[in-house]
Design a protein around this motif. Structure first.
Motif, PDB file in Angstrom:
ATOM      1  N   LEU A  60       0.774  -1.329   0.012  1.00  0.00           N
ATOM      2  CA  LEU A  60       0.128  -0.220  -0.341  1.00  0.00           C
ATOM      3  C   LEU A  60       0.939   1.642   0.374  1.00  0.00           C
ATOM      4  CD1 LEU A  60      -2.313  -0.899   2.231  1.00  0.00           C
ATOM      5  CD2 LEU A  60      -3.573  -0.890   0.264  1.00  0.00           C
ATOM      6  N   GLN A  61       2.179   0.992  -0.027  1.00  0.00           N
ATOM      7  CA  GLN A  61       2.897   2.540   0.326  1.00  0.00           C
ATOM      8  C   GLN A  61       3.576   2.605  -0.741  1.00  0.00           C
ATOM      9  OE1 GLN A  61       4.377   2.711   5.017  1.00  0.00           O
ATOM     10  NE2 GLN A  61       3.570   0.836   4.892  1.00  0.00           N
ATOM     11  N   MET A  62       3.820   1.555  -1.704  1.00  0.00           N
ATOM     12  CA  MET A  62       4.769   1.173  -3.003  1.00  0.00           C
ATOM     13  C   MET A  62       4.014   1.221  -4.135  1.00  0.00           C
ATOM     14  SD  MET A  62       6.669  -1.560  -0.791  1.00  0.00           S
ATOM     15  CE  MET A  62       8.282  -2.622  -3.122  1.00  0.00           C
ATOM     16  N   THR A  63       4.957   1.464  -5.253  1.00  0.00           N
ATOM     17  CA  THR A  63       4.003   2.101  -6.795  1.00  0.00           C
ATOM     18  C   THR A  63       4.410   0.438  -6.832  1.00  0.00           C
ATOM     19  OG1 THR A  63       6.222   1.865  -7.574  1.00  0.00           O
ATOM     20  CG2 THR A  63       4.937   4.319  -6.046  1.00  0.00           C
ATOM     21  N   THR A  64       2.558  -0.190  -8.246  1.00  0.00           N
ATOM     22  CA  THR A  64       2.649  -1.107  -8.166  1.00  0.00           C
ATOM     23  C   THR A  64       4.292  -1.594  -9.305  1.00  0.00           C
ATOM     24  OG1 THR A  64       0.546  -1.004  -8.855  1.00  0.00           O
ATOM     25  CG2 THR A  64       1.764  -2.810 -10.448  1.00  0.00           C
ATOM     26  N   GLN A  65       5.085  -0.506 -10.009  1.00  0.00           N
ATOM     27  CA  GLN A  65       6.430  -0.496 -10.165  1.00  0.00           C
ATOM     28  C   GLN A  65       7.308  -1.239  -9.368  1.00  0.00           C
ATOM     29  OE1 GLN A  65       4.197   2.186 -10.335  1.00  0.00           O
ATOM     30  NE2 GLN A  65       4.283   2.900 -12.858  1.00  0.00           N
ATOM     31  N   ALA A  66       7.554  -0.233  -8.547  1.00  0.00           N
ATOM     32  CA  ALA A  66       8.204  -0.597  -7.415  1.00  0.00           C
ATOM     33  C   ALA A  66       8.197  -3.007  -7.414  1.00  0.00           C
ATOM     34  CB  ALA A  66       8.152   0.217  -6.581  1.00  0.00           C
ATOM     35  N   VAL A  67       6.545  -2.904  -6.626  1.00  0.00           N
ATOM     36  CA  VAL A  67       6.091  -4.247  -6.049  1.00  0.00           C
ATOM     37  C   VAL A  67       6.814  -4.931  -6.784  1.00  0.00           C
ATOM     38  CG1 VAL A  67       4.014  -5.388  -5.601  1.00  0.00           C
ATOM     39  CG2 VAL A  67       4.576  -3.297  -4.306  1.00  0.00           C
ATOM     40  N   LEU A  68       6.547  -4.704  -8.716  1.00  0.00           N
ATOM     41  CA  LEU A  68       6.885  -6.067  -9.479  1.00  0.00           C
ATOM     42  C   LEU A  68       7.947  -5.872  -9.658  1.00  0.00           C
ATOM     43  CD1 LEU A  68       4.227  -4.773 -12.029  1.00  0.00           C
ATOM     44  CD2 LEU A  68       4.394  -7.137 -10.697  1.00  0.00           C
ATOM     45  N   ALA A  69       9.533  -4.645  -9.658  1.00  0.00           N
ATOM     46  CA  ALA A  69      10.124  -4.805  -9.477  1.00  0.00           C
ATOM     47  C   ALA A  69      10.997  -5.859  -8.874  1.00  0.00           C
ATOM     48  CB  ALA A  69      11.271  -3.385  -9.612  1.00  0.00           C
ATOM     49  N   ALA A  70      10.602  -5.290  -7.392  1.00  0.00           N
ATOM     50  CA  ALA A  70      11.021  -5.737  -6.356  1.00  0.00           C
ATOM     51  C   ALA A  70      11.157  -7.960  -6.296  1.00  0.00           C
ATOM     52  CB  ALA A  70      10.764  -5.673  -5.085  1.00  0.00           C
ATOM     53  N   GLN A  71       9.689  -7.916  -6.477  1.00  0.00           N
ATOM     54  CA  GLN A  71       8.777  -9.352  -7.081  1.00  0.00           C
ATOM     55  C   GLN A  71      10.744  -9.794  -7.667  1.00  0.00           C
ATOM     56  OE1 GLN A  71       5.611  -9.591  -7.457  1.00  0.00           O
ATOM     57  NE2 GLN A  71       4.846  -9.289  -5.632  1.00  0.00           N
ATOM     58  N   ASP A  72      10.736  -9.511  -8.847  1.00  0.00           N
ATOM     59  CA  ASP A  72      11.606  -9.742  -9.776  1.00  0.00           C
ATOM     60  C   ASP A  72      12.672  -9.644  -9.496  1.00  0.00           C
ATOM     61  OD1 ASP A  72      12.005 -10.611 -12.991  1.00  0.00           O
ATOM     62  OD2 ASP A  72      13.320  -8.905 -12.141  1.00  0.00           O
ATOM     63  N   SER A  73      13.138  -8.998  -8.860  1.00  0.00           N
ATOM     64  CA  SER A  73      15.273  -9.048  -8.843  1.00  0.00           C
ATOM     65  C   SER A  73      14.730 -10.273  -7.581  1.00  0.00           C
ATOM     66  CB  SER A  73      15.063  -7.377  -7.624  1.00  0.00           C
ATOM     67  OG  SER A  73      16.519  -6.929  -7.022  1.00  0.00           O
ATOM     68  N   TYR A  74      13.981 -10.214  -6.235  1.00  0.00           N
ATOM     69  CA  TYR A  74      14.338 -11.637  -5.490  1.00  0.00           C
ATOM     70  C   TYR A  74      14.512 -12.678  -6.245  1.00  0.00           C
ATOM     71  CZ  TYR A  74      13.160 -14.144  -2.284  1.00  0.00           C
ATOM     72  OH  TYR A  74      13.102 -15.840  -0.788  1.00  0.00           O
ATOM     73  N   LEU A  75      13.791 -12.769  -6.824  1.00  0.00           N
ATOM     74  CA  LEU A  75      13.731 -14.122  -8.338  1.00  0.00           C
ATOM     75  C   LEU A  75      15.120 -14.483  -8.474  1.00  0.00           C
ATOM     76  CD1 LEU A  75      10.036 -14.335  -9.133  1.00  0.00           C
ATOM     77  CD2 LEU A  75      10.937 -15.586  -7.811  1.00  0.00           C
ATOM     78  N   THR A  76      15.542 -13.008  -9.229  1.00  0.00           N
ATOM     79  CA  THR A  76      16.578 -13.534 -10.145  1.00  0.00           C
ATOM     80  C   THR A  76      17.763 -13.562  -8.561  1.00  0.00           C
ATOM     81  OG1 THR A  76      15.477 -11.833 -11.716  1.00  0.00           O
ATOM     82  CG2 THR A  76      18.161 -11.878 -10.941  1.00  0.00           C
ATOM     83  N   GLN A  77      17.423 -13.046  -7.757  1.00  0.00           N
ATOM     84  CA  GLN A  77      19.121 -12.539  -6.867  1.00  0.00           C
ATOM     85  C   GLN A  77      19.337 -14.223  -5.461  1.00  0.00           C
ATOM     86  OE1 GLN A  77      18.421  -9.568  -4.131  1.00  0.00           O
ATOM     87  NE2 GLN A  77      19.220  -7.859  -5.877  1.00  0.00           N
ATOM     88  N   THR A  78      18.005 -14.815  -5.922  1.00  0.00           N
ATOM     89  CA  THR A  78      18.352 -15.646  -5.073  1.00  0.00           C
ATOM     90  C   THR A  78      18.033 -17.250  -6.113  1.00  0.00           C
ATOM     91  OG1 THR A  78      15.408 -16.002  -4.874  1.00  0.00           O
ATOM     92  CG2 THR A  78      16.637 -15.174  -3.428  1.00  0.00           C
TER      93      THR A  78
END
Length: 536
Positions: free
Chosen positions: A416-434
């Motif tokens: 609720l405190q983030m933009t949708t773009q930031a949420v999607l980017a964070a999810q993709d970044s986590y999958l990539t880094q792990t």
């Protein structure tokens, strides 16, 4: 007459000369918005309430301010003379330096409904008390009661239904009484299946009395034999035993006898030297349920609540030592379990001042330990949620993937405190880094419902990393594999990005197109039609 004529002429000429200027500028006029501002409306309501109170007492004050946007009404310099049936001479007078009534100060109407009443600097003359109470106080040398603070705080948690009541009464030169209780009202079926009297799940109950000269004042008016600690102990033991046994009609249990003994130990110590008495319920984390027939007979509550008589509240036994706190600077000396326990104490303020800023240094290295990574990530998310939302979201992704309690709710709050773009980017970044494996590698059965389970897990972030892209991918495959419930799930995932503006729509459309392409490619390359196709 000549002077008056000259003055009138000069004034007329000045007005004519100034007419263009007057036509362009004038004193500002109040707007309708200013007239009906929230502050003015709240002040009018508060004054109306005080006017209604004046039908019950004589009341005056020096200043009143109302701030409805912060939920605060403050009144200073109060003098009240209430109507009391036993005060025929109208001598009762109460003065209050400052009274504050507040509600939902930090997050109005979000998670908790809150109401606080705080009276500071209160003076009550003894005419306000009934004669049976006022006379002993006068004999003890008191002419008025001086309250340093009188506070009552009540709140209701929307998330759990729990109601909490806290209060403090501090009488200068006499003593201080503090109490706190929390409970949840539970519905119960009564006779014939209709709703009956409710039960209460009690999760906290504690009251503590600190002597500040009160016993010394009261003991002056007592006979010599009633000042003796041993006599007080014997009389108190007999009186409490009679009450708890219903006048001797039922035998006392071991728990009740132990409570009476411990309580009278504390009373004896209290009157021997200035001290403190605490009665506290020793409850499990989930609390205990008190049935209606139990709170109708208070004697049974001692065993039900596990009441203990102590000198101080239990929280004072949990204060961390200096040696424990010194390890904050050397976290490598602590085991993972000790680090998590210390971080929890810092976040909750248990035995140590709250210190969320210290938690990352304690726990960051634990993210590489699969045994405790989820628990550490959940605490890191809690520690950083107020100052670094993107970082907190990354930690919450780890916690949710480890299936930690409350991690899903934490993800929802942070999004609720983030933009949708930031949420999607964070999810993709986590999958990539792990180094998350390719989604097709997770398919291992011929039941399309398993694809739907994967979609749900990624969509909610329960037991799997929250990833809206992967949730959409598995929903596409489940729908193609013949899962009749997958279509509505796919639509629900896509609806998450609706009505959020063209920028969000553009980003999601691009991700959806990529997932559609990947789903078709995997569907063909893995020969999934052969896996899910049935002939009957």
């Amino acid at each position: 007459m000549t002077h008056f004529t000259k003055l009138t002429s000069a004034t007329a000429i000045a007005c004519v000369v100034a007419t263009p200027i007057l036509a362009q500028e004038r004193d500002p006029q109040p707007t309708l918005g200013e007239f009906f501002s929230p502050d003015r409306i709240a002040t009018a309501i508060a004054n109306s309430a005080i006017t209604a109170l004046r039908t019950r007492m004589e009341l005056q004050y020096d200043h009143l301010s109302a701030d409805p946007m912060r939920g605060v009404v403050s009144v200073s310099g109060i003098v009240a003379r209430p109507l009391l049936p036993y005060d025929q001479a109208r001598q009762c007078e109460i003065t209050i330096e400052r009274a504050t009534l507040s509600s939902d100060l930090a997050t109005p109407f979000e998670a908790v409904a809150e109401l606080n009443l705080n009276l500071i600097g209160t003076q009550i003359n003894l005419a306000c008390l009934e004669r049976e109470i006022a006379l002993p106080l006068r004999t003890a040398g008191l002419r008025e009661l001086s309250l340093d603070q009188f506070k009552v705080s009540a709140n209701y948690a929307y998330t759990t239904g729990e109601t909490t009541l806290d209060g403090s009464i501090a009488v200068n030169g006499f003593g201080a009484l503090d109490y706190s209780g929390s409970g949840t009202i539970l519905p119960r079926l009564g006779e014939f299946g209709y709703p009956g009297d409710p039960a209460v799940r009690v999760s906290r109950a504690v009251v503590t009395l600190k002597d500040d000269g009160g016993w010394a004042a009261i003991s002056q008016v007592l006979p010599e034999n009633l000042r003796d600690p041993l006599t007080i102990r014997e009389l108190g033991t007999e009186a409490i035993s009679q009450y708890l046994s219903d006048g001797g009609l039922r035998p006392l249990g071991a728990v009740e006898r132990n409570f009476i003994r411990d309580l009278m130990d504390e009373v004896e110590d209290f009157v021997t030297e200035t001290g403190e008495i605490t009665i506290e319920a020793d409850l499990p984390p989930s609390g205990v349920v008190i049935e209606p027939d139990m709170y109708e007979t208070p004697q049974t509550l001692i065993a039900a609540l596990g009441l203990q008589a102590r000198s101080t509240p239990l929280v004072r036994t949990e204060i961390l030592s200096v040696a424990d706190l010194a390890e904050i600077q050397n976290p490598d000396n602590l085991s993972p379990t000790q680090r998590i326990a210390l971080a929890t104490a810092l976040l909750e303020g248990n035995g140590v001042p709250r210190g969320a800023a210290l938690v990352p240094d304690l726990l960051m290295s634990l993210l590489d330990d699969p045994e405790v990574a989820g628990e550490a990530a959940a605490l890191l998310a809690q520690a950083t949620q107020d100052r670094d939302v993107p970082a907190a979201y990354g930690y919450a992704l780890i916690a949710a993937a480890a299936d930690m309690p409350n991690a899903t709710a934490q993800l929802d709050r942070l999004e609720l405190q983030m933009t949708t773009q930031a949420v999607l980017a964070a999810q993709d970044s986590y999958l990539t880094q792990t180094g998350a494996p390719a989604p097709i590698s997770r398919i291992s059965s011929s039941d399309p419902r398993d694809l739907r389970r994967l979609a749900l897990a990624h969509f909610a972030g329960v037991g799997e990393t929250r990833s809206y892209a992967r949730a959409y991918y598995y929903a596409l495959l489940a729908e193609a594999a013949g899962d009749i419930a997958a279509t509505t799930l796919r639509e629900e995932i896509a609806a998450r990005f609706g009505a959020r503006g063209p920028d969000v729509a553009q980003v999601w459309n691009a991700i959806a197109a990529d997932m559609q392409q990947l789903a078709i490619t995997d569907w063909i390359n893995a020969d999934l039609p052969a896996v899910y196709l049935t002939t009957n």
